[in-house]
Scaffold this motif. Sequence first.
Motif, PDB file in Angstrom:
ATOM      1  N   THR A 131      -0.847  10.777  -1.275  1.00  0.00           N
ATOM      2  CA  THR A 131       0.555  10.504  -1.619  1.00  0.00           C
ATOM      3  C   THR A 131       0.669   9.131  -2.283  1.00  0.00           C
ATOM      4  O   THR A 131       1.355   8.971  -3.300  1.00  0.00           O
ATOM      5  CB  THR A 131       1.430  10.548  -0.356  1.00  0.00           C
ATOM      6  N   TYR A 132      -0.012   8.136  -1.708  1.00  0.00           N
ATOM      7  CA  TYR A 132      -0.029   6.811  -2.326  1.00  0.00           C
ATOM      8  C   TYR A 132      -0.653   6.879  -3.728  1.00  0.00           C
ATOM      9  O   TYR A 132      -0.133   6.309  -4.700  1.00  0.00           O
ATOM     10  CB  TYR A 132      -0.816   5.834  -1.461  1.00  0.00           C
ATOM     11  N   THR A 133      -1.808   7.563  -3.827  1.00  0.00           N
ATOM     12  CA  THR A 133      -2.515   7.638  -5.118  1.00  0.00           C
ATOM     13  C   THR A 133      -1.640   8.289  -6.175  1.00  0.00           C
ATOM     14  O   THR A 133      -1.492   7.780  -7.294  1.00  0.00           O
ATOM     15  CB  THR A 133      -3.819   8.441  -4.962  1.00  0.00           C
ATOM     16  N   SER A 134      -1.033   9.434  -5.820  1.00  0.00           N
ATOM     17  CA  SER A 134      -0.190  10.162  -6.783  1.00  0.00           C
ATOM     18  C   SER A 134       1.019   9.326  -7.187  1.00  0.00           C
ATOM     19  O   SER A 134       1.417   9.298  -8.355  1.00  0.00           O
ATOM     20  CB  SER A 134       0.266  11.493  -6.179  1.00  0.00           C
ATOM     21  N   TYR A 139       2.525  16.712 -14.465  1.00  0.00           N
ATOM     22  CA  TYR A 139       1.473  17.060 -13.498  1.00  0.00           C
ATOM     23  C   TYR A 139       1.376  16.009 -12.383  1.00  0.00           C
ATOM     24  O   TYR A 139       1.059  16.345 -11.238  1.00  0.00           O
ATOM     25  CB  TYR A 139       0.138  17.222 -14.209  1.00  0.00           C
ATOM     26  N   ALA A 140       1.635  14.748 -12.700  1.00  0.00           N
ATOM     27  CA  ALA A 140       1.605  13.706 -11.673  1.00  0.00           C
ATOM     28  C   ALA A 140       2.751  13.907 -10.674  1.00  0.00           C
ATOM     29  O   ALA A 140       2.571  13.731  -9.464  1.00  0.00           O
ATOM     30  CB  ALA A 140       1.704  12.326 -12.324  1.00  0.00           C
ATOM     31  N   GLU A 141       3.930  14.294 -11.177  1.00  0.00           N
ATOM     32  CA  GLU A 141       5.062  14.562 -10.280  1.00  0.00           C
ATOM     33  C   GLU A 141       4.763  15.747  -9.370  1.00  0.00           C
ATOM     34  O   GLU A 141       5.085  15.738  -8.183  1.00  0.00           O
ATOM     35  CB  GLU A 141       6.320  14.834 -11.110  1.00  0.00           C
ATOM     36  N   ARG A 142       4.131  16.778  -9.934  1.00  0.00           N
ATOM     37  CA  ARG A 142       3.763  17.949  -9.133  1.00  0.00           C
ATOM     38  C   ARG A 142       2.753  17.563  -8.048  1.00  0.00           C
ATOM     39  O   ARG A 142       2.866  17.993  -6.894  1.00  0.00           O
ATOM     40  CB  ARG A 142       3.183  19.031 -10.043  1.00  0.00           C
ATOM     41  N   LEU A 159       2.377  14.651  -6.643  1.00  0.00           N
ATOM     42  CA  LEU A 159       3.060  13.865  -5.615  1.00  0.00           C
ATOM     43  C   LEU A 159       3.753  14.796  -4.619  1.00  0.00           C
ATOM     44  O   LEU A 159       3.700  14.571  -3.406  1.00  0.00           O
ATOM     45  CB  LEU A 159       4.071  12.915  -6.266  1.00  0.00           C
ATOM     46  N   ALA A 160       4.375  15.856  -5.134  1.00  0.00           N
ATOM     47  CA  ALA A 160       5.044  16.827  -4.256  1.00  0.00           C
ATOM     48  C   ALA A 160       4.019  17.548  -3.370  1.00  0.00           C
ATOM     49  O   ALA A 160       4.253  17.773  -2.183  1.00  0.00           O
ATOM     50  CB  ALA A 160       5.832  17.833  -5.093  1.00  0.00           C
ATOM     51  N   ILE A 161       2.860  17.918  -3.958  1.00  0.00           N
ATOM     52  CA  ILE A 161       1.821  18.611  -3.179  1.00  0.00           C
ATOM     53  C   ILE A 161       1.278  17.691  -2.089  1.00  0.00           C
ATOM     54  O   ILE A 161       1.081  18.111  -0.947  1.00  0.00           O
ATOM     55  CB  ILE A 161       0.689  19.086  -4.105  1.00  0.00           C
ATOM     56  N   ALA A 162       1.000  16.429  -2.437  1.00  0.00           N
ATOM     57  CA  ALA A 162       0.458  15.481  -1.455  1.00  0.00           C
ATOM     58  C   ALA A 162       1.428  15.307  -0.289  1.00  0.00           C
ATOM     59  O   ALA A 162       1.018  15.237   0.882  1.00  0.00           O
ATOM     60  CB  ALA A 162       0.170  14.142  -2.124  1.00  0.00           C
ATOM     61  N   ARG A 163       2.714  15.227  -0.592  1.00  0.00           N
ATOM     62  CA  ARG A 163       3.705  15.118   0.485  1.00  0.00           C
ATOM     63  C   ARG A 163       3.753  16.387   1.328  1.00  0.00           C
ATOM     64  O   ARG A 163       3.883  16.347   2.540  1.00  0.00           O
ATOM     65  CB  ARG A 163       5.076  14.827  -0.116  1.00  0.00           C
ATOM     66  N   GLN A 164       3.618  17.535   0.642  1.00  0.00           N
ATOM     67  CA  GLN A 164       3.622  18.814   1.354  1.00  0.00           C
ATOM     68  C   GLN A 164       2.428  18.906   2.310  1.00  0.00           C
ATOM     69  O   GLN A 164       2.546  19.447   3.414  1.00  0.00           O
ATOM     70  CB  GLN A 164       3.578  19.963   0.332  1.00  0.00           C
ATOM     71  N   LEU A 165       1.277  18.380   1.890  1.00  0.00           N
ATOM     72  CA  LEU A 165       0.074  18.414   2.715  1.00  0.00           C
ATOM     73  C   LEU A 165       0.044  17.291   3.752  1.00  0.00           C
ATOM     74  O   LEU A 165      -0.898  17.212   4.545  1.00  0.00           O
ATOM     75  CB  LEU A 165      -1.172  18.314   1.821  1.00  0.00           C
ATOM     76  N   HIS A 166       1.039  16.390   3.700  1.00  0.00           N
ATOM     77  CA  HIS A 166       1.084  15.229   4.591  1.00  0.00           C
ATOM     78  C   HIS A 166      -0.193  14.398   4.476  1.00  0.00           C
ATOM     79  O   HIS A 166      -0.713  13.879   5.462  1.00  0.00           O
ATOM     80  CB  HIS A 166       1.280  15.678   6.051  1.00  0.00           C
ATOM     81  N   ASP A 167      -0.679  14.307   3.253  1.00  0.00           N
ATOM     82  CA  ASP A 167      -1.898  13.532   2.966  1.00  0.00           C
ATOM     83  C   ASP A 167      -1.466  12.146   2.476  1.00  0.00           C
ATOM     84  O   ASP A 167      -1.144  11.949   1.308  1.00  0.00           O
ATOM     85  CB  ASP A 167      -2.727  14.250   1.899  1.00  0.00           C
ATOM     86  N   THR A 168      -1.453  11.186   3.381  1.00  0.00           N
ATOM     87  CA  THR A 168      -0.926   9.862   3.054  1.00  0.00           C
ATOM     88  C   THR A 168      -1.705   9.165   1.938  1.00  0.00           C
ATOM     89  O   THR A 168      -1.090   8.650   0.985  1.00  0.00           O
ATOM     90  CB  THR A 168      -0.911   8.978   4.315  1.00  0.00           C
TER      91      THR A 168
END
Length: 542
Positions: free
Chosen positions: A103-106, A86-89, A91-100
């Motif tokens: 992305t760091y948190t994940s 779930y953490a890997e997923r 991280l992918a979502i945060a990158r997809q949303l361009h939420d910096t």
Amino acid sequence: MGECLAVLFSLSALPACEQPETRTLAGELDYVLENKGVFDRKREERIDELRRTLHVTGLSPRQEYEINARLCDEFWKYKLDSAIRYAERNLAIARQLHDTPETYTSGLRLAQLYSFSGKSVEAKRILDTTRRKTLPTPLLPLYYETYNRLFGHYAAISYQKKYDRQAALYGDSLMMVLDPASYAYRSNRAGRLIGQGRLDEAQSLLTELLGEIETNTPHYAEITYAFGSLFQKRHDDRLALKYYRLSAIADIRNATKENASLQALARMSYAAGDLSDAFKYAQAAIDDALFSNVQFRTAQMAEFYSIINASYQAKEARSKSTLQHYMLLISLLSVVLALLFAYLYKQLRKLSRTKEELSQANLRLTQLNDELNDKNAQLSDSNDLKEQYIARFFDLCSLYIDKMDSYRKTLNRLAQNRQFDELFKRLKSTSMMENELDELYKNFDAIFLNLYPTFVADFNSLLIPEERIALRPGDLLNKELRIYALLRMGITDSAKIASFLRCSLSTVYNYRTKMRNKAALSREKFEKMVSEIGNTPVKEPQ
């Protein structure tokens, strides 16, 4: 127990209450160990409930991210492989949303999970790509904590003490960015004070924290474990055992598989010569570590477990030798028991006959209870039907009254306007009656299928496969099914059925005969099985 716990913080009062309470805690720990599956299932239920929310249609990436984060928290210290997924997923979502920030948190959360599971290379790779200067200030504690855990875990796995020094450096950095009033700061400070030998200061801080948290929570497990370490430093084994047990109980009740208290208990029990408890706690600790895939805990326990296991097996061998001596004595006693057997056999035969009579009586009573339950179920079903049909009947009556009044007003208006041709045309037309009949049948179909939603499927299961009814699109029932729907409701009079369906009596007879001929079971049983649809699951005839 609460009064005793308060007194325990004053070392002068320890002998007064320690031993009885310790025995009680030992029994409680044995109880929760035996029933740990119950607590695991509660956690699994929470996890399953969260998983179901992921299948809600129209879920946005942000909503999925939040649900995944909660699932990751539930799996943390329980099943690392699932938490990592779930953490890997996320991280992918945060990158997809361009939420910096996310992305760091994940990424940092994923690095911590990799560290726990022994994937030090993967964790280090994430941290190497995370620039300290670009991190938002609120994420600095997580950043330093992740580095602290990485080097601490790697030191345990690799048995290289130099990494403990690096872990300590990042621990210092963590303390510098934590809020001094936060739980994380104070709990970490207490641990550092214990490590520095400043035990009085540590005890004062831990006592303050213990008064602020609820019993049997994850924080409670952490603080009581720290108390155990503190009293072990003081060489007070009684109090150390007490608090380690409290910590272990809290961890098991929370289904926390990444724990240290069971390991500490195993080591203390082994040092005290209690091999049974040492083996029991060590086995539980290594089972938890393997279940959750916490590699550094497994590494910590592996060597010690083998020592305990060898000692335990030696003790069992000695016990086996003693048992063999007792077996000889038991053999002699068996001769005496054989003499008693004949007498007991006669008594048992009498008892057997009595039990048989009781069994027959109980069987009859069970049959009567089953019959009574069936009757009650039928009565309840009948009452439900009555209540629902009465309510729908009043709705339909009110609707028809409104329609008739509207029709009357229309005819009256035509008469007043002397539109006699249109009036006679309306009076001769049957379209209204046909429309109302269609509406009546649709209402009947909807009401009936609401009460017996599986009626069509159950009815078809009683027919031979090639003769099963296939409804036209938009139809709920057809005329054959309505006839048997009325039969299911207890209307067995063919004349009443014909009147309701506006058809001839012979038509009803023909339909019933045709359906009985298509049945996959005997004609006598067919309509009886139809009348039982909805009471018990209808099985397709073999």
